[in-house]
Design a protein around this motif. Structure first.
Motif, PDB file in Angstrom:
ATOM      1  N   ASP A  29       0.858  -1.187   0.000  1.00  0.00           N
ATOM      2  CA  ASP A  29       0.000   0.000   0.000  1.00  0.00           C
ATOM      3  C   ASP A  29       0.893   1.236   0.000  1.00  0.00           C
ATOM      4  O   ASP A  29       2.110   1.127  -0.208  1.00  0.00           O
ATOM      5  CB  ASP A  29      -0.999  -0.020   1.167  1.00  0.00           C
ATOM      6  N   THR A  30       0.326   2.370   0.234  1.00  0.00           N
ATOM      7  CA  THR A  30       1.113   3.605   0.152  1.00  0.00           C
ATOM      8  C   THR A  30       2.098   3.757   1.313  1.00  0.00           C
ATOM      9  O   THR A  30       3.022   4.558   1.226  1.00  0.00           O
ATOM     10  CB  THR A  30       0.173   4.828   0.123  1.00  0.00           C
ATOM     11  N   ASP A  31       1.889   2.973   2.393  1.00  0.00           N
ATOM     12  CA  ASP A  31       2.741   3.103   3.577  1.00  0.00           C
ATOM     13  C   ASP A  31       3.652   1.914   3.841  1.00  0.00           C
ATOM     14  O   ASP A  31       4.758   2.075   4.353  1.00  0.00           O
ATOM     15  CB  ASP A  31       1.874   3.315   4.834  1.00  0.00           C
ATOM     16  N   GLU A  32       3.186   0.694   3.518  1.00  0.00           N
ATOM     17  CA  GLU A  32       3.938  -0.501   3.909  1.00  0.00           C
ATOM     18  C   GLU A  32       3.945  -1.543   2.800  1.00  0.00           C
ATOM     19  O   GLU A  32       3.089  -1.517   1.898  1.00  0.00           O
ATOM     20  CB  GLU A  32       3.351  -1.127   5.186  1.00  0.00           C
ATOM     21  N   ALA A  33       4.913  -2.474   2.912  1.00  0.00           N
ATOM     22  CA  ALA A  33       5.017  -3.571   1.941  1.00  0.00           C
ATOM     23  C   ALA A  33       5.284  -4.877   2.677  1.00  0.00           C
ATOM     24  O   ALA A  33       6.024  -4.901   3.666  1.00  0.00           O
ATOM     25  CB  ALA A  33       6.139  -3.288   0.943  1.00  0.00           C
ATOM     26  N   TYR A  34       4.686  -5.956   2.197  1.00  0.00           N
ATOM     27  CA  TYR A  34       4.890  -7.300   2.760  1.00  0.00           C
ATOM     28  C   TYR A  34       5.119  -8.259   1.608  1.00  0.00           C
ATOM     29  O   TYR A  34       4.575  -8.068   0.515  1.00  0.00           O
ATOM     30  CB  TYR A  34       3.673  -7.732   3.582  1.00  0.00           C
ATOM     31  N   MET A  35       5.924  -9.291   1.857  1.00  0.00           N
ATOM     32  CA  MET A  35       6.225 -10.209   0.755  1.00  0.00           C
ATOM     33  C   MET A  35       6.264 -11.653   1.227  1.00  0.00           C
ATOM     34  O   MET A  35       6.486 -11.948   2.404  1.00  0.00           O
ATOM     35  CB  MET A  35       7.558  -9.820   0.098  1.00  0.00           C
ATOM     36  N   THR A  36       6.025 -12.554   0.279  1.00  0.00           N
ATOM     37  CA  THR A  36       6.139 -13.986   0.539  1.00  0.00           C
ATOM     38  C   THR A  36       6.657 -14.653  -0.732  1.00  0.00           C
ATOM     39  O   THR A  36       6.432 -14.152  -1.839  1.00  0.00           O
ATOM     40  CB  THR A  36       4.791 -14.605   0.958  1.00  0.00           C
ATOM     41  N   ASN A  85       9.950  -3.564   4.933  1.00  0.00           N
ATOM     42  CA  ASN A  85       9.903  -2.134   5.227  1.00  0.00           C
ATOM     43  C   ASN A  85      11.247  -1.641   5.749  1.00  0.00           C
ATOM     44  O   ASN A  85      12.027  -2.409   6.314  1.00  0.00           O
ATOM     45  CB  ASN A  85       8.814  -1.856   6.261  1.00  0.00           C
ATOM     46  N   LYS A  86      11.497  -0.358   5.573  1.00  0.00           N
ATOM     47  CA  LYS A  86      12.779   0.226   5.966  1.00  0.00           C
ATOM     48  C   LYS A  86      12.886   0.430   7.472  1.00  0.00           C
ATOM     49  O   LYS A  86      13.990   0.506   8.018  1.00  0.00           O
ATOM     50  CB  LYS A  86      12.961   1.581   5.261  1.00  0.00           C
ATOM     51  N   GLY A  87      11.740   0.511   8.159  1.00  0.00           N
ATOM     52  CA  GLY A  87      11.747   0.838   9.585  1.00  0.00           C
ATOM     53  C   GLY A  87      11.526   2.330   9.773  1.00  0.00           C
ATOM     54  O   GLY A  87      11.976   3.150   8.966  1.00  0.00           O
ATOM     55  N   ASN A  88      10.817   2.672  10.834  1.00  0.00           N
ATOM     56  CA  ASN A  88      10.506   4.072  11.115  1.00  0.00           C
ATOM     57  C   ASN A  88      10.812   4.375  12.574  1.00  0.00           C
ATOM     58  O   ASN A  88      10.241   3.748  13.473  1.00  0.00           O
ATOM     59  CB  ASN A  88       9.023   4.343  10.815  1.00  0.00           C
ATOM     60  N   LYS A  89      11.736   5.275  12.812  1.00  0.00           N
ATOM     61  CA  LYS A  89      12.156   5.640  14.170  1.00  0.00           C
ATOM     62  C   LYS A  89      12.531   4.394  14.963  1.00  0.00           C
ATOM     63  O   LYS A  89      12.105   4.190  16.087  1.00  0.00           O
ATOM     64  CB  LYS A  89      11.048   6.434  14.870  1.00  0.00           C
ATOM     65  N   HIS A  90      13.304   3.516  14.313  1.00  0.00           N
ATOM     66  CA  HIS A  90      13.810   2.261  14.883  1.00  0.00           C
ATOM     67  C   HIS A  90      12.718   1.229  15.130  1.00  0.00           C
ATOM     68  O   HIS A  90      12.964   0.208  15.765  1.00  0.00           O
ATOM     69  CB  HIS A  90      14.583   2.500  16.188  1.00  0.00           C
ATOM     70  N   GLY A  91      11.501   1.490  14.629  1.00  0.00           N
ATOM     71  CA  GLY A  91      10.419   0.518  14.779  1.00  0.00           C
ATOM     72  C   GLY A  91       9.935   0.048  13.425  1.00  0.00           C
ATOM     73  O   GLY A  91      10.625   0.167  12.415  1.00  0.00           O
ATOM     74  N   LYS A  92       8.724  -0.493  13.380  1.00  0.00           N
ATOM     75  CA  LYS A  92       8.184  -1.033  12.132  1.00  0.00           C
ATOM     76  C   LYS A  92       7.771   0.094  11.180  1.00  0.00           C
ATOM     77  O   LYS A  92       7.772   1.269  11.536  1.00  0.00           O
ATOM     78  CB  LYS A  92       6.990  -1.928  12.440  1.00  0.00           C
ATOM     79  N   GLY A  93       7.375  -0.293   9.964  1.00  0.00           N
ATOM     80  CA  GLY A  93       6.861   0.667   8.998  1.00  0.00           C
ATOM     81  C   GLY A  93       7.942   1.347   8.189  1.00  0.00           C
ATOM     82  O   GLY A  93       9.077   0.874   8.104  1.00  0.00           O
ATOM     83  N   ASN A  94       7.580   2.474   7.588  1.00  0.00           N
ATOM     84  CA  ASN A  94       8.500   3.230   6.740  1.00  0.00           C
ATOM     85  C   ASN A  94       8.524   4.691   7.156  1.00  0.00           C
ATOM     86  O   ASN A  94       7.519   5.221   7.634  1.00  0.00           O
ATOM     87  CB  ASN A  94       8.077   3.124   5.265  1.00  0.00           C
ATOM     88  N   PRO A  95       9.650   5.363   6.958  1.00  0.00           N
ATOM     89  CA  PRO A  95       9.753   6.754   7.392  1.00  0.00           C
ATOM     90  C   PRO A  95       8.957   7.695   6.496  1.00  0.00           C
ATOM     91  O   PRO A  95       8.646   7.380   5.345  1.00  0.00           O
ATOM     92  CB  PRO A  95      11.254   7.035   7.282  1.00  0.00           C
ATOM     93  N   GLU A  96       8.657   8.837   7.063  1.00  0.00           N
ATOM     94  CA  GLU A  96       8.025   9.912   6.305  1.00  0.00           C
ATOM     95  C   GLU A  96       8.987  10.365   5.209  1.00  0.00           C
ATOM     96  O   GLU A  96      10.203  10.334   5.394  1.00  0.00           O
ATOM     97  CB  GLU A  96       7.766  11.060   7.290  1.00  0.00           C
ATOM     98  N   LEU A  97       8.450  10.781   4.071  1.00  0.00           N
ATOM     99  CA  LEU A  97       9.310  11.262   2.994  1.00  0.00           C
ATOM    100  C   LEU A  97       9.982  12.574   3.400  1.00  0.00           C
ATOM    101  O   LEU A  97       9.389  13.371   4.130  1.00  0.00           O
ATOM    102  CB  LEU A  97       8.490  11.504   1.719  1.00  0.00           C
ATOM    103  N   PRO A  98      11.203  12.783   2.949  1.00  0.00           N
ATOM    104  CA  PRO A  98      11.865  14.061   3.248  1.00  0.00           C
ATOM    105  C   PRO A  98      11.036  15.233   2.748  1.00  0.00           C
ATOM    106  O   PRO A  98      10.303  15.122   1.756  1.00  0.00           O
ATOM    107  CB  PRO A  98      13.198  13.955   2.480  1.00  0.00           C
ATOM    108  N   LYS A  99      11.151  16.337   3.447  1.00  0.00           N
ATOM    109  CA  LYS A  99      10.378  17.534   3.093  1.00  0.00           C
ATOM    110  C   LYS A  99      10.657  17.933   1.646  1.00  0.00           C
ATOM    111  O   LYS A  99      11.800  17.987   1.210  1.00  0.00           O
ATOM    112  CB  LYS A  99      10.758  18.669   4.049  1.00  0.00           C
ATOM    113  N   GLY A 100       9.598  18.194   0.915  1.00  0.00           N
ATOM    114  CA  GLY A 100       9.753  18.629  -0.476  1.00  0.00           C
ATOM    115  C   GLY A 100       9.596  17.505  -1.480  1.00  0.00           C
ATOM    116  O   GLY A 100       9.372  17.755  -2.669  1.00  0.00           O
ATOM    117  N   GLU A 101       9.712  16.228  -1.021  1.00  0.00           N
ATOM    118  CA  GLU A 101       9.560  15.098  -1.952  1.00  0.00           C
ATOM    119  C   GLU A 101       8.097  14.745  -2.100  1.00  0.00           C
ATOM    120  O   GLU A 101       7.314  14.842  -1.156  1.00  0.00           O
ATOM    121  CB  GLU A 101      10.332  13.873  -1.439  1.00  0.00           C
ATOM    122  N   THR A 102       7.720  14.294  -3.300  1.00  0.00           N
ATOM    123  CA  THR A 102       6.351  13.821  -3.520  1.00  0.00           C
ATOM    124  C   THR A 102       6.366  12.303  -3.650  1.00  0.00           C
ATOM    125  O   THR A 102       7.400  11.702  -3.960  1.00  0.00           O
ATOM    126  CB  THR A 102       5.759  14.438  -4.799  1.00  0.00           C
TER     127      THR A 102
END
Length: 1018
Positions: free
Chosen positions: A217-224, A238-255
């Motif tokens: 989805d727009t926030d997370e990815a899962y695979m098998t 997922n890349k991890g977000n603030k050392h936890g699950k999920g993905n980080p917010e995009l850098p400011k200015g990126e779409t």
């Protein structure tokens, strides 16, 4: 017209990034019907073509347009060998179908397809920087394509999959897309769709027919890699977000979306080709049925760390250090395998890279993997065999001689153990013309107990199990006094980096001083992603209450502080005490774990004790209780060597009734439910059936994390959940455990570098004592490095030792002080020598001299002087336990942690005057401390003391008359006065406390002592 926020919009966005356009844009231009006919117009973006669903052959699961056009444009001669036959296309497809069903798509991508006398390459591999133009051109001839809304089913032609990525018409990745803005997500709806609404009997979704399936989805990815109905197991990608699950917010200015990295980074042509060539692995023997095998696709952090290591090595060359902090559950075995295999094929970026021998020569001659995991040796060899066209490139090496022999035989990956590591380092130094990458898998220290013996023998040390070095200490010990040679790069994998490990392997922080890890996959992320369980979610602590009585008439004097420690140790290891705790253990384990059939009736527990003697006493106590209950299950014990208890000699094998090497396998059997240990098996022991732990041992720092983490292994087949875990701790408080875990929950870094200038101070103090003459130090080093006989060295050391023992007439505390400082010098210099940016020859010489002198310096063993008499003078009259914390969830600190460097201050034996009290007072104060008549619970007592401390410190006279008063006697008198005032003022709030304080001298002394210590930390 409003914005498009549905799955179609996400499909179009992905398609546009990969191909440079999308079907919606082509429709507005009126060119959708002629897609791809003009070739490269539709191959912009990431270099993909747009695929058409109508070109997909559902029976063979290939895109026929790109399959045939690839073969015709690249291997026309081979095709012509078959085109004389009328059914040549069907013949090729049937042959492909038979092989893909038997071996999987990965085999055909790597090996190609043989039909009669024609040999087809189905995928041109990614070239190296040094590859010829022909090889680079061939890769460009591959046809990467993306098809939307693919109708994949023979039986139900209307069933569609959102996106499929192909290489030369062969399916590599399928994707089901979801969008949070339409109320659906990948974790729930995407996975559910694959598991219950997609027909896995259709060829495209057969196991290993396509490499991997993503729910995105727009926030997370899962695979098998294996769709298997409700048994399908999805892994987060997922890349991890603030050392936890999920993905980080995009850098400011990126779409874009948080999952942009998939199509911008992971699914590029070069990246996907690299994954197929170097990461994806089908585990199992070639003759095994395909469905019994396991297809491995890397998780994001595994892909990321290996690629970053390779890129850094290509850029910076040989002689680097890398510290990889990857939690349990990160899949370190695979990460190490992938790194090892790819490091042997790593080339320098240019001719200025350190250690390079030309850009067409690999940087490293060999990769050495240092591990204590028995299975990793075979696992790496098997995995490498899957990757490499050249077989037999791995070998074990346990000495410098074997290392040299393996290199001469052309072995590229050499596997050794931590205890043989000293010999390997020597071998690296001897083979200075060779280049090495050394991967250290230290997180799993030895399970055998005896594994530390050869290391310690090599280092000239004798260590008992109670003092056993863990793996990080072993690595540091092996590298003491050995410079990190410029012909080797070192990569250390650990979940729990110690300060010295950060110092030795960490990379300099981008800002300020100190060291950081090279790559992080945190414990927090592993827990949140479900790879390990939270062992601190269900933590119960018990506090012991004792009463002891004097059994002799006389009143000998003892050192009060040491006596208190000895008394507690005596009480905790007393058989009566252990019997009580053994009953509590089984009263919990049998009804709550065994009878409730936790983990489908296979749940196990570990009892962690203070010493081997305690372990033996616990084992006997548990066996006696189980005997009375009719032996409902078996228990085992684990310890190294032999131990005499109550005059009887015990060994692990004798007590268990089977060989020591079989303990791990026996404990895995369903009959065995409890394992009693002291130190053995606290690290490196993977037993997913463990779900309960009973702790009667001081656990702190790295050991606490490693020991309690024995519980965190997930076991999906046993439906193991966090709620199934239970820890009962007789010894530690929840705050102690929180303090131990916090540094490793997220990121660990070293706050600042160790100040090596302390070595100047230590050397100056040691020189002044006069135990050695500097000429002796020089003489010893000259003879030692000329490899003269030990009989020549011995008199030099003995001369200094004799001065220490008698000639200088040193007092006992002066001797202790010299020896402590000498040991501190050896330890700090030994750890820092390899990474200091400068050399001081006198330090090096003194290090070697003291290393041999220290063992020859006898110091009066007064630490427990006379205390055996103390134990003979008392009896245990009362032992009780009160629950302090029940099933508490210990919340860890989510901020990044900084650990302090090695203690920068010189240590010594002068700790002030010892207080010697009569036995009566010691016993009285001990009972008051541990079995008080004060009615409050321990938590209420703690709060009372904290509140009282705050009010004492807030008193207007405190700062001037207590805190800043250099006269200790007057300071104590002022504190007594303030303490009395505050207790009298609050007497109505705690009458029991007031009565005890006013009437009981021992209680009053204990409160005053506590207040004195607490107020000093205000």
């Amino acid at each position: 017209m409003h914005s498009q926020t549905n799955e179609q919009a996400l499909e179009a966005a992905i398609e546009k990034i990969l191909t440079g356009t999308c079907l919606e844009e082509l429709k507005t231009k009126g060119t959708a019907d002629v897609v791809n006919e003009t070739g490269d117009i539709y191959r912009a973006g990431k270099g993909y073509y747009i695929g058409r669903p109508s070109n997909f052959n559902t029976q063979f699961a290939i895109d026929e347009q790109f399959f045939w056009s690839f073969l015709e444009s690249t291997q026309k001669d081979e095709l012509e060998k078959l085109q004389k036959q009328s059914d040549w296309k069907l013949k090729i497809l049937n042959r492909y179908d038979r092989l893909v069903k038997k071996y999987g798509i990965l085999y055909l991508l790597k090996k190609g397809l043989q039909v009669d006398d024609a040999n087809f390459t189905l995928f041109y591999q990614l070239p190296l920087a040094s590859s010829s133009k022909t090889i680079k051109d061939r890769f460009e001839q591959n046809r990467f394509s993306v098809t939307r809304q693919l109708r994949y089913s023979i039986d139900n032609p209307r069933e569609e999959i959102d996106l499929v990525l192909f290489i030369n018409g062969l399916p590599i990745v399928t994707m089901e897309l979801k969008n949070h803005w339409t109320g659906q997500n990948a974790k729930v709806h995407g996975q559910h769709q694959y598991m219950f609404q997609r027909d896995t009997k259709q060829p495209l979704l057969n196991f290993a027919r396509c490499v991997v399936h993503f729910a995105v989805d727009t926030d997370e990815a899962y695979m098998t890699t294996k769709l298997d109905g409700d048994k399908t197991f999805f892994l987060p990608f997922n890349k991890g977000n603030k050392h936890g699950k999920g993905n980080p917010e995009l850098p400011k200015g990126e779409t874009g979306h948080r999952t942009n990295y998939l199509w911008n980074e992971v699914f590029t042509r070069e990246s996907l080709a690299n994954i197929i060539q170097h990461f994806v692995r089908l585990d199992g023997k070639k003759k095994d049925p395909l469905l019994t095998k396991t297809l491995f696709f890397p998780r994001y952090h595994q892909l990321d760390v290996v690629r970053k290591i390779i890129a850094d090595a290509s850029k910076k060359g040989v002689g680097q250090t890398y510290l990889i902090q990857h939690s349990a559950g990160s899949g370190k075995s695979n990460s190490i395998t992938w790194a090892a295999y790819q490091l042997i094929e790593t080339y320098p970026e240019d001719e200025n890279v350190p250690g390079n021998r030309g850009i067409e020569q690999p940087l490293f001659d060999s990769v050495i993997v240092v591990t204590d995991r028995r299975l990793l040796d075979k696992q790496i060899r098997d995995n490498i065999a899957d990757f490499s066209e050249v077989k037999n490139i791995t070998a074990p090496a346990y000495s410098s001689k074997e290392l040299r022999a393996s290199l001469e035989e052309g072995k590229k990956i050499i596997i050794t153990t931590i205890q043989k590591f000293p010999f390997i380092i020597d071998g690296i130094a001897d083979l200075s013309e060779k280049r090495f990458a050394v991967i250290i898998d230290e997180a799993h220290s030895s399970q055998s107990g005896s594994a530390h013996d050869s290391m310690n023998t090599a280092m000239g040390q004798q260590v008992n199990e109670e003092d056993e070095l863990d793996a990080q200490d072993k690595i540091v010990a092996a590298m003491q006094s050995r410079k990190m040679r410029g012909n080797a790069s070192y990569l250390a994998f650990t979940a729990t980096p110690k300060p010295i490990t950060l110092e030795k392997f960490g990379i300099p922080k981008s800002e300020g001083t100190g060291k950081d890890v090279f790559h992080l996959y945190s414990m927090k992320q592993a827990i949140e992603e479900g790879f390990i369980l939270d062992v601190l979610a269900n933590y119960t602590t018990l506090k012991s209450y004792y009463e002891i009585e004097k059994s002799v008439e006389d009143n000998p004097l003892f050192d009060s502080t040491k006596a208190q420690k000895k008394l507690r140790s005596y009480v905790e290891q007393h058989q009566q005490t252990i019997n009580t705790k053994a009953e509590i253990i089984l009263d919990h384990f049998i009804p709550n774990i065994v009878n409730k059939k936790k983990l489908k009736g296979k749940a196990k527990a570990m009892v962690i004790t203070q010493s081997i003697e305690s372990a033996i006493r616990y084992y006997k106590a548990l066996q006696n209780i189980l005997k009375d209950k009719g032996h409902p299950f078996k228990i085992a014990i684990a310890f190294s060597g032999s131990k005499k208890v109550d005059g009887i000699e015990y060994t692990e094998a004798e007590m268990n009734g089977f060989a020591e090497k079989d303990t791990q396998d026996k404990f895995n059997e369903d009959d065995y439910r409890i394992l009693v240990v002291a130190n053995k098996y606290l690290t490196g022991f993977d037993q997913p059936k463990l779900c309960a732990m009973y702790v009667d041992k001081k656990l702190q720092g790295v050991l606490a994390v490693q020991a309690l983490s024995r519980l965190n292994r997930s076991a999906n087949k046993l439906a193991k959940k966090t709620e199934d875990l239970f820890v009962l701790d007789f010894f530690n408080s929840t705050n102690d455990i929180k303090t131990s875990f916090d540094p490793f929950y997220t990121a660990t870094s070293l706050s600042e570098a160790t100040d090596v200038n302390v070595l100047h101070e230590l050397k100056e103090v040691l020189d002044d004592v006069g135990v050695y003459e500097w000429t002796e130090v020089e003489n010893f080093n000259e003879k030692f490095f000329n490899k003269e006989d030990a009989q020549v060295l011995s008199p030099i050391i003995e001369r200094a030792a004799e001065r220490f023992v008698s000639e200088l007439e040193l007092e006992d505390d002066e001797k202790a002080d010299f020896k402590i400082k000498a040991k501190q010098f050896v330890k700090i210099y030994g750890q820092m020598a390899a990474i200091m940016p400068f050399e001081i020859l006198d330090w090096e010489k003194l290090f070697w001299f003291l290393k041999f002198l220290v063992p020859k310096l006898p110091v009066r063993p007064d630490a427990l002087e006379g205390l055996d008499e103390l134990l003979e003078s008392i009896d245990l009259s009362t032992y009780g336990l009160e629950r302090v914390r029940l099933n508490e969830a210990i919340d860890l600190d989510e901020t990044e942690s900084k650990v302090d460097p090695q203690n920068p201050n010189p240590r010594g034996a002068h700790g002030g005057e010892e207080d010697h009290d009569p036995l009566d007072l010691i016993i009285q104060s001990f009972n008051e401390r541990w079995f008080q008549g004060w009615g409050e619970t321990p938590e209420e007592q703690r709060l009372k003391l904290i509140t009282l401390t705050k009010s004492v410190c807030a008193h207007p006279d405190f700062e001037k008359k207590v805190a800043n008063n250099m006269d200790e006697q007057n300071s104590n008198l002022a504190l007594w006065k303030i303490l009395n005032e505050e207790i009298v003022k609050d007497r109505k709030k705690g009458l029991d406390f007031y009565r005890l304080f006013s009437k009981d001298e021992a209680f009053r002394l204990a409160i005053f002592d506590s207040m004195k210590r607490l107020s000093s930390f205000k």
